[in-house]
Write a protein that holds these residues in place. Structure first.
Motif, mmCIF file in Angstrom:
data_model
loop_
_atom_site.group_PDB
_atom_site.id
_atom_site.type_symbol
_atom_site.label_atom_id
_atom_site.label_comp_id
_atom_site.label_asym_id
_atom_site.label_seq_id
_atom_site.Cartn_x
_atom_site.Cartn_y
_atom_site.Cartn_z
ATOM 1 N N LEU A 387 8.467 -10.080 14.714
ATOM 2 C CA LEU A 387 7.667 -11.129 15.330
ATOM 3 C C LEU A 387 6.688 -10.555 16.349
ATOM 4 C CD1 LEU A 387 7.129 -14.171 15.553
ATOM 5 C CD2 LEU A 387 8.891 -14.268 17.336
ATOM 6 N N ALA A 388 7.135 -9.594 17.140
ATOM 7 C CA ALA A 388 6.253 -8.993 18.140
ATOM 8 C C ALA A 388 5.076 -8.282 17.467
ATOM 9 C CB ALA A 388 7.044 -8.013 19.006
ATOM 10 N N TYR A 389 5.348 -7.634 16.348
ATOM 11 C CA TYR A 389 4.304 -6.936 15.600
ATOM 12 C C TYR A 389 3.256 -7.927 15.094
ATOM 13 C CZ TYR A 389 2.390 -3.611 12.125
ATOM 14 O OH TYR A 389 1.579 -2.791 11.388
ATOM 15 N N VAL A 390 3.731 -9.048 14.562
ATOM 16 C CA VAL A 390 2.816 -10.075 14.048
ATOM 17 C C VAL A 390 2.007 -10.685 15.182
ATOM 18 C CG1 VAL A 390 2.699 -12.313 12.889
ATOM 19 C CG2 VAL A 390 4.263 -10.548 12.046
ATOM 20 N N GLU A 391 2.665 -10.976 16.315
ATOM 21 C CA GLU A 391 1.964 -11.569 17.452
ATOM 22 C C GLU A 391 0.906 -10.627 18.012
ATOM 23 O OE1 GLU A 391 5.139 -12.643 20.065
ATOM 24 O OE2 GLU A 391 5.355 -14.656 19.202
ATOM 25 N N GLY A 393 -1.060 -8.956 16.212
ATOM 26 C CA GLY A 393 -2.254 -9.080 15.397
ATOM 27 C C GLY A 393 -2.238 -8.400 14.057
ATOM 28 N N HIS A 394 -1.090 -7.862 13.623
ATOM 29 C CA HIS A 394 -1.019 -7.205 12.327
ATOM 30 C C HIS A 394 0.166 -7.751 11.531
ATOM 31 C CE1 HIS A 394 -3.520 -4.342 14.577
ATOM 32 N NE2 HIS A 394 -4.017 -3.999 13.396
ATOM 33 N N SER A 395 0.022 -7.703 10.208
ATOM 34 C CA SER A 395 1.113 -8.152 9.354
ATOM 35 C C SER A 395 0.824 -7.740 7.918
ATOM 36 C CB SER A 395 1.268 -9.673 9.436
ATOM 37 O OG SER A 395 2.398 -10.108 8.705
ATOM 38 N N TYR A 396 1.768 -8.053 7.045
ATOM 39 C CA TYR A 396 1.544 -7.947 5.611
ATOM 40 C C TYR A 396 1.380 -9.349 5.063
ATOM 41 C CZ TYR A 396 2.749 -2.974 5.011
ATOM 42 O OH TYR A 396 2.759 -1.601 5.032
ATOM 43 N N TYR A 397 0.339 -9.579 4.248
ATOM 44 C CA TYR A 397 0.132 -10.862 3.602
ATOM 45 C C TYR A 397 0.409 -10.720 2.102
ATOM 46 C CZ TYR A 397 -2.359 -12.805 7.670
ATOM 47 O OH TYR A 397 -2.689 -13.273 8.916
ATOM 48 N N THR A 398 1.127 -11.700 1.549
ATOM 49 C CA THR A 398 1.351 -11.731 0.110
ATOM 50 C C THR A 398 0.076 -12.225 -0.573
ATOM 51 O OG1 THR A 398 3.686 -12.231 0.463
ATOM 52 C CG2 THR A 398 2.808 -12.630 -1.737
ATOM 53 N N VAL A 399 -0.435 -11.450 -1.521
ATOM 54 C CA VAL A 399 -1.683 -11.821 -2.192
ATOM 55 C C VAL A 399 -1.476 -12.148 -3.663
ATOM 56 C CG1 VAL A 399 -3.166 -10.553 -0.612
ATOM 57 C CG2 VAL A 399 -2.222 -9.369 -2.605
ATOM 58 N N GLU A 400 -0.273 -11.827 -4.199
ATOM 59 C CA GLU A 400 -0.023 -12.137 -5.596
ATOM 60 C C GLU A 400 1.480 -12.248 -5.816
ATOM 61 O OE1 GLU A 400 -1.197 -10.414 -10.067
ATOM 62 O OE2 GLU A 400 -2.077 -9.545 -8.240
ATOM 63 N N SER A 456 -4.923 -9.359 11.261
ATOM 64 C CA SER A 456 -5.100 -10.804 11.156
ATOM 65 C C SER A 456 -6.226 -11.312 12.053
ATOM 66 C CB SER A 456 -3.790 -11.526 11.482
ATOM 67 O OG SER A 456 -3.288 -11.113 12.734
ATOM 68 N N LYS A 457 -6.500 -10.629 13.146
ATOM 69 C CA LYS A 457 -7.583 -11.073 14.029
ATOM 70 C C LYS A 457 -8.944 -10.770 13.419
ATOM 71 C CE LYS A 457 -4.820 -10.590 18.247
ATOM 72 N NZ LYS A 457 -4.652 -9.874 19.546
ATOM 73 N N LYS A 460 -9.114 -8.720 7.808
ATOM 74 C CA LYS A 460 -9.374 -7.737 6.752
ATOM 75 C C LYS A 460 -8.177 -6.796 6.621
ATOM 76 C CE LYS A 460 -11.701 -4.400 9.809
ATOM 77 N NZ LYS A 460 -12.951 -3.630 10.022
ATOM 78 N N THR A 461 -8.116 -6.121 5.473
ATOM 79 C CA THR A 461 -7.031 -5.159 5.246
ATOM 80 C C THR A 461 -7.303 -3.890 6.034
ATOM 81 O OG1 THR A 461 -8.142 -4.296 3.279
ATOM 82 C CG2 THR A 461 -6.534 -6.066 2.951
ATOM 83 N N VAL A 462 -6.216 -3.329 6.564
ATOM 84 C CA VAL A 462 -6.285 -2.062 7.299
ATOM 85 C C VAL A 462 -5.046 -1.255 6.960
ATOM 86 C CG1 VAL A 462 -7.643 -3.010 9.228
ATOM 87 C CG2 VAL A 462 -5.133 -3.070 9.316
ATOM 88 N N ALA A 463 -5.094 0.031 7.238
ATOM 89 C CA ALA A 463 -3.944 0.894 6.990
ATOM 90 C C ALA A 463 -2.819 0.567 7.958
ATOM 91 C CB ALA A 463 -4.350 2.358 7.141
#
Length: 496
Positions: A387-391, A393-400, A456-457, A460-463
């Motif tokens: 949760l702290a990682y997501v807050e 500003g970064h995360s993994y998004y499911t795209v498929e 997420s901010k 766009k995708t980033v490493a």
């Protein structure tokens, strides 16, 4: 935030049992004293209902259940407890005696709450040596689902005690409201008493039956109250001019001779029998336990709906649930790498709840996606995307996603989901989840998903950072030694 480390419950009836369940499911050890010969059975049934309700309420990772111990004496039960909840029958002499005994044997800094529905804390603390730590903690039934607690201090209750009590409730998913002045029946029961008194007159005068009266509540203003209470509901009723217009328009009605609110109905044998008979007809053969289960399922549904209110921010008790879940996810994000990652990771254990099934008693389609989503979330927490990682500003998004339904998950069935990483690079995470019947091991469904690491901010995708990527690749390298799962790479309509 300060948390309860150990609780003691004196009295294990409907309310006491609800407190016990609330504490246990929050991961708190509970010692219980109740001389009733069937206390163990009664408490056990309440806990069973609470566990079923929580399974429907949230998919967030609950802490390991607290330890429950029944003690032969009150003194033994309160030893080392830092929150002691008294829930004995509503008699002033009995409560005074029990609270005085608790006060004499508890730790000096223990908080002592009374579950009284209306007795004044000043009267309760009269004979205590340390009255400053006694307060009323009045909950609502079922305590394990309804989050409100009225916190009321007496003449000798210290402000520090009130603050401490209020601080310790959010970590167990409850909301404390401080009632500024002690008054008989406090706030909630005052309101309920007013409605109850008027309702009894309506039945007494044969205006309606108990079922009609309940229908009036549950099909109209009861639905409004569940989300907005009384004053906010009436603010809307005032239109664009708001509350002032509402009071100006409807305020004069208060002087009309509508109500019998100040008259006390005579609960004679005839009225009791009338209400009892109509109540039996309304129940239509359902037992109290069955009604409790129906109540809990409905409450869960209401709380879930309110959790999505205000554009997903949550509203009322739903926002409280959302905040509680966020704390559970945060606390559940500290898993370490499994000892043996060289096999699919068994990440989700659950049961098919009544809220998850369709008219056939089978798990509905979107619940499969929910379980697979929970599996991906568990994997992400494992590699440091909590949760702290997501807050931040970064995360993994499911795209498929590609889901195959190979069997049927049915009401009450124990199921579990395992994850295999098929591939991973700096930005992509390719996973394959398998849902099993826990009893037989049979494969019920599979899901193949592609996730992208994003800022997420920036949108766009980033490493992914080195720390996260290192954990992902360690599992991926081990999983590369496994056989490719049957069904990986399939597309919709592909022949077997």
């Amino acid at each position: 935030m300060t948390k309860i480390s150990k609780a003691a419950c004196i009295g294990g009836g409907v309310i006491g049992g609800g407190w016990i369940a609330r504490f246990l499911l929050a991961g708190i050890d509970v010692d219980v004293f109740d001389p009733h010969p069937e206390a163990g059975r009664i408490v056990g049934e309440v806990i069973a209902n609470a566990e079923k309700a929580y399974a429907m309420l949230t998919g967030a990772p609950l802490p390991p259940r607290g330890r429950l111990r029944f003690c032969p004496t009150l003194a033994e039960a309160v030893t080392d407890a830092d929150w002691i909840q008294e829930s004995v029958p509503e008699r002033l002499d009995l409560k005074r005696r029990v609270l005085t005994e608790i006060d004499a044997t508890a730790c000096p800094d223990a908080l002592i709450g009374s579950s009284t529905s209306g007795l004044l804390p000043t009267d309760l603390q009269r004979d205590m040596t340390h009255p400053e730590r006694l307060f009323v903690a009045h909950p609502y039934n079922p305590v394990y689902l309804l989050p409100l607690v009225e916190i009321v201090g007496g003449a000798k209750t210290s402000p520090a005690t009130i603050r401490a009590a209020m601080e310790r409730l959010p970590p167990i998913g409850m909301k404390g409201v401080h009632i500024a002045k002690e008054i008989e029946a406090f706030v909630g029961d005052r309101l309920l008493e007013a409605l109850w008194r008027e309702a009894l007159w309506l039945i007494h005068d044969d205006i309606c039956t108990v079922e009609t009266l309940d229908d009036v509540i549950r099909y109209s203003f009861g639905l409004r109250w569940a989300q907005m209470g009384l004053f906010q509901t009436y603010r809307i009723a005032g239109g664009e001019a708001g509350m002032r217009h509402f009071l100006a328009q409807f305020g004069p009605c208060l002087a009309w001779p509508w109500t019998k609110l100040t008259d006390v109905v005579d609960l004679d044998d005839a009225l009791i029998e009338k209400i009892g008979r109509q109540s039996d007809e309304q129940a239509d053969g359902l037992s109290i336990r069955a009604l409790e289960r129906i109540r809990d399922e409905n409450l869960v549904g209401i709380l879930q709906a309110l959790k999505g209110g205000d554009g997903g921010k949550g509203w009322g008790a739903g926002k409280l649930l959302k905040d509680f879940e966020q704390s559970l996810w945060a606390n559940g994000g500290g898993e370490t790498m499994p000892v043996d990652p060289s096999k699919p990771l068994r990440l989700v254990e659950t049961k098919v709840s009544p809220a998850w099934v369709d008219y056939n008693g089978h798990m509905t389609e979107h619940r499969y996606l929910q379980v697979f989503g929970d599996t991906s979330d568990a994997l992400l927490r494992l590699v440091g995307v909590d949760l702290a990682y997501v807050e931040a500003g970064h995360s993994y998004y499911t795209v498929e996603s590609h889901i195959r339904h190979l069997g049927e998950a049915k009401l009450g069935q124990a199921i579990h989901s395992a994850c295999q990483i098929l591939s991973a690079d700096e930005k992509r995470l390719h996973v394959f989840h398998t849902l099993h019947d826990t009893a037989t091991g049979e494969v019920i469904a599979t899901a193949e998903q592609m996730l992208l690491h994003v800022d997420s901010k920036a949108g766009k995708t980033v490493a992914a950072p080195a720390a996260v990527l290192g954990r992902v690749k360690a599992i991926a390298a081990a999983h590369a030694e496994l056989a490719l799962p049957e069904g990986a790479g399939r597309y919709v309509g592909q022949r077997r």
